[in-house]
Motif scaffolding. Sequence first.
Motif, PDB file in Angstrom:
ATOM      1  N   SER A  42       0.650   8.002   2.508  1.00 62.19           N
ATOM      2  CA  SER A  42       1.417   9.099   3.114  1.00 62.19           C
ATOM      3  C   SER A  42       1.465  10.291   2.171  1.00 62.19           C
ATOM      4  CB  SER A  42       2.844   8.655   3.449  1.00 62.19           C
ATOM      5  OG  SER A  42       2.817   7.603   4.370  1.00 62.19           O
ATOM      6  N   ASP A 257       5.951   4.789   8.075  1.00 62.51           N
ATOM      7  CA  ASP A 257       4.895   5.736   8.425  1.00 62.51           C
ATOM      8  C   ASP A 257       5.188   6.372   9.774  1.00 62.51           C
ATOM      9  OD1 ASP A 257       3.391   5.573   6.169  1.00 62.51           O
ATOM     10  OD2 ASP A 257       2.000   4.077   6.937  1.00 62.51           O
ATOM     11  N   ASP A 260       7.711   8.957   9.212  1.00 59.99           N
ATOM     12  CA  ASP A 260       7.029  10.105   8.604  1.00 59.99           C
ATOM     13  C   ASP A 260       6.374  10.946   9.687  1.00 59.99           C
ATOM     14  OD1 ASP A 260       7.541   9.429   6.058  1.00 59.99           O
ATOM     15  OD2 ASP A 260       5.486   8.872   5.513  1.00 59.99           O
TER      16      ASP A 260
END
Length: 278
Positions: A42, A257, A260
Amino acid sequence: MLRIEALEKRYKTGDHALKGVSFTVQPGQVVGLIGPSGAGKSSLIRCINRLVEPTGGRIFLGDVDISAVSRSDLRKARRRIGMIFQEYALVERLTVMENVLSGRLGYVSFWRSLLRRFPQGDVDKAFALIERVGLSDHVDKRADALSGGQRQRVGIARALEQDPELLLIDEPTASLDPKTSRQIMRLICEICAERKLPAIINIHDVALAQMFVDRIIGLKAGEIVFDGHPSALTNDVLSRIYGDEDWNAQRKAQDEDAQDAAAVAAFEIDRARHLEQV
Ligand SMILES: Nc1ncnc2c1ncn2[C@@H]1O[C@H](COP(=O)(O)OP(=O)(O)O)[C@@H](O)[C@H]1O
Ligand SMILES: [Mg+2]
């Protein structure tokens, strides 16, 4: 072409997320980015679109050093980078066409977009892209009436509508069934080849990545530990990358994720929101 040179990211907390990462992605090449939780995937994606600031190294997209672009020029730099997220990152109440056109928001004036008066060229391009991703029959359907796979096709068309020079793709198939996942991966890889677009896909499903991408980069603890053709990704290499990682941690990382991606998507969708207000 994307060229990353000795990229470093050290967070204020002291976490050294990227330790001198270097690689080049050629036009049309799709790179699958894999690695265990905390490896830096990331951070890498976010450094490239400058959602986090690199603390060292350089990132060239074409001739432009993205890592050196001033804050005020960031918007212009970012529109050269298409982002594709998990398929929920659409504006629900907008149609397929409107969602795709929202890819132009970085280009047209605020008032023009408010009145939904996109230049005819943008609309023509959107039609062509909607056809390319196989949604010609759904142009006027609202996003909330689409299946997961169809939504992801809209996300792909929206990213392409902004004429990107690079695609960053975060877990594009995380919530799709296996057959749809393969269709979406195939579509992404075909389109990148056709348009000579370089792409980086953050993907946890190694087998799926191996089926479609040209190249896999394995990150571990902020360093590249594998960079090669998917066929070279043997079990030995995989256990070198993943070690004895426990899969609960892996699953938790996927959730993170997804969060995110949602945060990044919110940034894009914010731009699209005012379309809803009229
Ligand atoms: N915002 C942040 N602040 C401090 N440390 C962070 C931040 N984001 C990530 N890290 C740390 O950087 C390292 C890499 O994390 P990340 O890039 O999220 O890896 P991955 O996506 O591969 O799971 C980890 O040690 C993580 O704890
Ligand atoms: Mg992550």
